[in-house]
Motif scaffolding. Structure first.
Motif, mmCIF file in Angstrom:
data_model
loop_
_atom_site.group_PDB
_atom_site.id
_atom_site.type_symbol
_atom_site.label_atom_id
_atom_site.label_comp_id
_atom_site.label_asym_id
_atom_site.label_seq_id
_atom_site.Cartn_x
_atom_site.Cartn_y
_atom_site.Cartn_z
ATOM 1 N N LYS A 136 0.816 -1.204 0.000
ATOM 2 C CA LYS A 136 0.000 0.000 0.000
ATOM 3 C C LYS A 136 0.854 1.261 0.000
ATOM 4 N N ASN A 137 2.008 1.239 0.695
ATOM 5 C CA ASN A 137 2.829 2.447 0.765
ATOM 6 C C ASN A 137 3.554 2.764 -0.548
ATOM 7 N N GLN A 138 3.435 1.861 -1.539
ATOM 8 C CA GLN A 138 4.067 2.098 -2.838
ATOM 9 C C GLN A 138 3.081 2.599 -3.901
ATOM 10 N N LEU A 139 1.791 2.688 -3.542
ATOM 11 C CA LEU A 139 0.784 2.989 -4.552
ATOM 12 C C LEU A 139 1.026 4.345 -5.215
ATOM 13 N N THR A 140 1.237 5.387 -4.417
ATOM 14 C CA THR A 140 1.438 6.723 -4.991
ATOM 15 C C THR A 140 2.654 6.749 -5.906
ATOM 16 N N PHE A 141 3.775 6.135 -5.456
ATOM 17 C CA PHE A 141 4.988 6.104 -6.271
ATOM 18 C C PHE A 141 4.765 5.309 -7.555
ATOM 19 N N PHE A 142 3.980 4.235 -7.450
ATOM 20 C CA PHE A 142 3.677 3.401 -8.621
ATOM 21 C C PHE A 142 2.891 4.206 -9.658
ATOM 22 N N ILE A 143 1.872 4.945 -9.221
ATOM 23 C CA ILE A 143 1.054 5.734 -10.157
ATOM 24 C C ILE A 143 1.911 6.801 -10.828
ATOM 25 N N GLU A 144 2.788 7.456 -10.048
ATOM 26 C CA GLU A 144 3.658 8.480 -10.630
ATOM 27 C C GLU A 144 4.594 7.874 -11.675
ATOM 28 N N ALA A 145 5.173 6.710 -11.345
ATOM 29 C CA ALA A 145 6.082 6.049 -12.292
ATOM 30 C C ALA A 145 5.341 5.602 -13.547
ATOM 31 N N LEU A 146 4.119 5.140 -13.364
ATOM 32 C CA LEU A 146 3.294 4.690 -14.487
ATOM 33 C C LEU A 146 2.985 5.845 -15.431
ATOM 34 N N GLU A 147 2.641 6.999 -14.862
ATOM 35 C CA GLU A 147 2.350 8.169 -15.683
ATOM 36 C C GLU A 147 3.602 8.654 -16.402
ATOM 37 N N ARG A 148 4.730 8.615 -15.703
ATOM 38 C CA ARG A 148 5.979 9.066 -16.302
ATOM 39 C C ARG A 148 6.362 8.166 -17.474
ATOM 40 N N TRP A 149 6.235 6.856 -17.278
ATOM 41 C CA TRP A 149 6.563 5.931 -18.377
ATOM 42 C C TRP A 149 5.605 6.114 -19.551
ATOM 43 N N SER A 150 4.331 6.354 -19.268
ATOM 44 C CA SER A 150 3.340 6.533 -20.335
ATOM 45 C C SER A 150 3.716 7.721 -21.214
ATOM 46 N N GLN A 151 4.169 8.810 -20.591
ATOM 47 C CA GLN A 151 4.562 9.989 -21.348
ATOM 48 C C GLN A 151 5.842 9.729 -22.141
ATOM 49 N N GLU A 152 6.833 9.151 -21.475
ATOM 50 C CA GLU A 152 8.139 8.966 -22.106
ATOM 51 C C GLU A 152 8.096 7.926 -23.221
ATOM 52 N N SER A 153 7.237 6.938 -23.100
ATOM 53 C CA SER A 153 7.168 5.871 -24.103
ATOM 54 C C SER A 153 6.306 6.254 -25.301
ATOM 55 N N GLY A 154 5.615 7.386 -25.208
ATOM 56 C CA GLY A 154 4.745 7.807 -26.296
ATOM 57 C C GLY A 154 3.415 7.080 -26.348
ATOM 58 N N GLN A 155 3.056 6.365 -25.282
ATOM 59 C CA GLN A 155 1.797 5.630 -25.267
ATOM 60 C C GLN A 155 0.733 6.336 -24.429
ATOM 61 N N ALA A 156 0.963 7.620 -24.144
ATOM 62 C CA ALA A 156 0.036 8.355 -23.282
ATOM 63 C C ALA A 156 -1.221 8.724 -24.035
ATOM 64 N N GLY A 157 -2.258 8.976 -23.273
ATOM 65 C CA GLY A 157 -3.497 9.505 -23.840
ATOM 66 C C GLY A 157 -4.535 8.451 -24.123
ATOM 67 N N ALA A 158 -5.782 8.829 -23.898
ATOM 68 C CA ALA A 158 -6.891 7.926 -24.212
ATOM 69 C C ALA A 158 -7.011 7.785 -25.722
ATOM 70 N N ARG A 159 -7.354 6.606 -26.180
ATOM 71 C CA ARG A 159 -7.496 6.353 -27.610
ATOM 72 C C ARG A 159 -8.946 6.555 -28.028
ATOM 73 N N GLU A 160 -9.109 7.203 -29.167
ATOM 74 C CA GLU A 160 -10.453 7.310 -29.726
ATOM 75 C C GLU A 160 -10.886 5.924 -30.179
ATOM 76 N N GLU A 161 -12.113 5.581 -29.875
ATOM 77 C CA GLU A 161 -12.615 4.266 -30.247
ATOM 78 C C GLU A 161 -12.691 4.165 -31.766
ATOM 79 N N ARG A 162 -12.030 3.164 -32.315
ATOM 80 C CA ARG A 162 -12.014 2.977 -33.756
ATOM 81 C C ARG A 162 -12.787 1.717 -34.115
ATOM 82 N N HIS A 163 -13.499 1.786 -35.212
ATOM 83 C CA HIS A 163 -14.276 0.649 -35.678
ATOM 84 C C HIS A 163 -13.834 0.316 -37.097
#
Length: 778
Positions: A270-297
């Motif tokens: 539990k004490n790692q949750l905040t750090f985990f979310i921050e790291a997850l957001e940082r990786w999402s930005q740096e990897s170029g996979q950030a942002g919600a995707r528009e639903e495609r059909h």
């Protein structure tokens, strides 16, 4: 321990392996050997292939049903070996001798001996088998599958059925709690990955709830359930976001993790949750996979609604088994009217309607947003999968909706001058207003109406013009002046005619002048140097003229025509030719236009009528025949959805002008021609006359001493009908005329909307011809 005891150890797995492999004599994992056909096997599939390799599979391959069941329930891609296993396993399952499977199918409503589909495994049998592991113990499902005792099998099947019902209830409770959390903390939706945590969230259903939240918000979702100071989480992702790589990048904050690019699991302090979310957001930005995707059909095929039948259903079923990697084909229909639209279900979460003119129902599950769809106003564009529905012993086809939009949204994807006025009109229509759309001429009105009919339901669109019969005009005027909701499309001449009769009532309505500036005409000239520039239409298109009929022999051009002779000449002289001109069927038009859009070069022969499919950038538009007004040119351009960078070239010479003037003169008679025809018509007698049109024309030609064609006769009768001097009907080659001549000495032509529209058409063409004379040559 097993190896220390002298046993040989074989480990089978299908997950992505970590950096450290288990100590074993043999590790069988398709990902280790990069075997393309086997890489998507589920755990049971790997075990089955191992048994085959060891010669342990019975000669009759009686384990195939279990291999297929596990493959479908684990939701792995159905390609390579998986497709083969499932294809043959489903056939075996329909005649299985396993008491447990037979009882489970019966509790799920699957009849004995019935052909089993992958959908029934994925949505009926699979959830019941998985419910045991989620809420109780997986041993229950295993016992069901290997028992040979009928009574025990029935008992276990009923237990799994109850657990599945409990699983649904538990799932809904967690989903409701998570949705409330989001509603109270909307800022968390700004994160690239939606992470929610809670207590007493049953871990067995977290993956299902995460999937539903991911589908709703179009972003990866991680749900964590806390047990004291540690938690277990389920992760579900979307296309383009590798959740397994994301966890790998943040592993310093996790106790354990594992899974696939689209689904994974983790444990965390539990004490790692905040750090985990921050790291997850940082990786999402740096990897170029950030942002919600528009639903495609992705659409496999656009079809005509008339093609939806049992034959199509059987053709689709030949592509079974369906699942990830081989999904059910997604079809599309455009511009359909929906009737009896309603939200159904205990909480009104599902949309149901019926397609007009058919017995086909459409159903959209978990789409509460469709409650706002104005089915009585807009036609709908649908993407769907074709289903077969069984209810109370009756079987019928239905469309399972993937996406539904008002037809105008897709058709208006490009920025065009039409968009502002149409947006305004549709906004007023949604307010249940009566809206008057004023087109500059009848020809433009007719083309606009064809476009609007692709988007709007019949009850929401009304045309009012001089070409209608007196009875049709009277009914339309009454609805308009009564304020009945709808779009009322009138010509400017007809609007003038109405103003004289009902000016006060008409002024109270909301009116929109459609393409007004184009009707007035606008020639852009370089005032600084005094030279003539190209005609600039409202859409910013640069136009030029050419004297001869010669066109470029290569490239991609749209060629406008409005005369049959021109069409015949071009069909014989240019290649490759894609001809939509004269086609009345919208689907045929779209097929031709789609072929042109996909071609590297060629000529699209078009009459400028609507089909709702934009062309995009081409080398130019060549008008082999002259349109009849600047407004008509602009509308044709807008309907084709062409970019503004390509030139517009009009073939302009005296013979073109003469042809249009002769046509307008015959379609809309002037005062002199009407007055010269009156004595001849009077001489035909009173009462009702009936006969062949050609016979009437021969008699009138003899009396007047000039050739009278069918068009000449009908146009004069139309004006006289407006003035109350006759009534006529034509069916095929037969015409019935009733004259009502009276002693009035004068005839007021302004009382004929048909005559007034003729004046407007002639004036618009006269203005266009004058402007074209000042345009530069191409």
């Amino acid at each position: 321990a097993a190896r220390r005891s002298g046993l040989q150890v074989i480990v089978t797995d299908h997950h992505l392996p970590g950096d450290i492999l288990p100590e074993a004599d043999v590790i069988i994992n398709p990902h280790l050997d990069q075997m393309e056909d086997c890489k998507n096997l589920c755990g049971a599939g790997v075990a089955y292939q191992l048994a085959r390799a060891l010669g342990s599979v019975p000669d009759n391959d009686s384990w195939l049903d279990l291999a297929a069941l596990a493959t479908l329930a684990d939701i792995v891609d159905l390609n390579g070996d998986n497709r083969i296993l499932v294809k043959h396993g489903l056939q075996r399952m329909s005649v299985t001798d396993r008491p447990g499977l037979r009882c489970l199918m019966e509790t799920g409503g699957i009849k004995p001996g019935e052909e089993i589909s992958s959908w029934q495994i994925g949505f009926i049998l699979g959830p019941r088998l998985n419910a045991a592991g989620r809420l109780s113990h997986a041993r229950l499902s295993a016992e069901l599958l290997y028992t040979r005792d009928e009574q025990q099998a029935l008992y276990l099947a009923e237990v799994l059925n109850r657990l599945n019902d409990e699983r649904k209830q538990t799932e809904e409770i967690i989903l409701r709690e998570a949705s409330l959390r989001i509603a109270h903390q909307p800022q968390i939706l700004q994160n690239n990955v939606l992470v929610l945590d809670g207590k007493q969230w049953h871990h067995g259903v977290l993956g299902i709830v995460a999937s539903r939240l991911s589908e709703i918000h179009r972003k990866p979702v991680i749900l964590i359930n806390w047990d004291d100071d540690s938690g277990r989480g389920s992760c579900r992702s979307i296309e383009g976001f590798d959740i397994h790589r994301a966890l790998q990048a943040c592993q310093n904050h996790l106790l354990q993790y594992g899974g696939h690019p689209m689904a994974a699991g983790l444990t965390i302090d539990k004490n790692q949750l905040t750090f985990f979310i921050e790291a997850l957001e940082r990786w999402s930005q740096e990897s170029g996979q950030a942002g919600a995707r528009e639903e495609r059909h992705f659409i496999d095929l656009e079809i005509d609604p008339a093609q939806i039948n049992c034959d199509l259903w059987h053709e689709i079923q030949a592509l079974e088994p369906f699942g990830p990697g081989n999904p059910v084909p997604v079809l599309a229909v455009r511009g359909v009217e929906l009737q009896q639209a309603a939200m159904i279900g205990a909480e009104g979460q599902h949309f149901r309607a019926r397609m007009q003119g058919s017995n086909l129902n459409v159903i959209a599950f978990r789409k509460p947003q469709y409650a706002d769809f104005k089915a009585g106003q807009y036609r709908a564009d649908l993407t769907f999968q074709l289903n077969r529905n069984e209810f109370r012993g009756r079987t019928s086809l239905q469309l399972k909706i993937r996406q539904m939009k008002p037809a105008y949204q897709w058709d208006m994807s490009a920025e065009t001058p039409l968009r502002p006025w149409l947006r305004e009109a549709l906004g007023l229509l949604e307010q249940q207003r009566a809206v008057l759309l004023i087109a500059p001429t009848y020809r433009v009105l007719n083309k606009l109406q064809q476009s609007l009919e692709l988007w709007l339901c019949e009850a929401a669109l009304h045309g009012l013009h001089g070409h209608l019969s007196a009875a049709q005009r009277q009914a339309g005027e009454q609805a308009l002046l009564s304020g009945d909701p709808g779009l009322y499309l009138v010509s400017s001449a007809y609007h003038y005619y109405l103003q004289k009769k009902q000016s006060e009532a008409l002024n109270a309505l909301h009116s929109i002048d459609v393409l007004k500036s184009q009707a007035e005409g606008a020639a852009a000239r370089d005032q600084d140097n005094g030279e003539n520039g190209p005609l600039t239409l409202n859409s910013g298109i640069k136009a030029y003229t050419v004297k001869s009929g010669e066109m470029p022999d290569r490239g991609r051009f749209a060629v406008y025509v409005n005369r049959l002779k021109t069409i015949q000449n071009l069909r014989a002289g240019i290649n490759p030719l894609f001809s939509e001109a004269g086609l009345g069927d919208i689907q045929q038009r779209r097929r031709v236009r789609r072929q042109f859009v996909q071609a590297k070069e060629g000529f699209l022969l078009t009459d400028g009528n609507a089909c709702g499919m934009p062309i995009g950038e081409i080398d130019g538009v060549w008008m082999a025949d002259l349109p009849f007004s600047t407004a008509e040119i602009d509308h044709i351009w807008n309907e084709m959805g062409i970019g503004t960078s390509c030139p517009l070239v009009l073939r302009f010479n005296q013979s073109q002008v003469d042809a249009n003037q002769i046509y307008l003169g015959r379609l809309y008679p002037d005062t002199e021609r009407i007055r010269s025809m009156l004595p001849a018509l009077r001489s035909l007698g009173h009462g009702v006359l009936q006969g062949e049109v050609s016979q009437f024309c021969q008699v009138l030609s003899r009396i007047t001493g000039r050739q009278v064609s069918a068009l000449d006769l009908q146009s004069v009768l139309h004006v006289l009908d407006d003035l109350g001097l006759c009534q006529f009907k034509k069916k095929g080659s037969i015409m019935a005329i009733k004259f009502m001549f009276h002693a009035k000495n004068s005839i007021n032509m302004s009382e004929s909307p048909y005559y007034l529209e003729g004046l407007a058409e002639k004036k618009a063409f006269h203005d266009l011809a004058n402007e074209l004379q000042q345009m530069p040559l191409w």
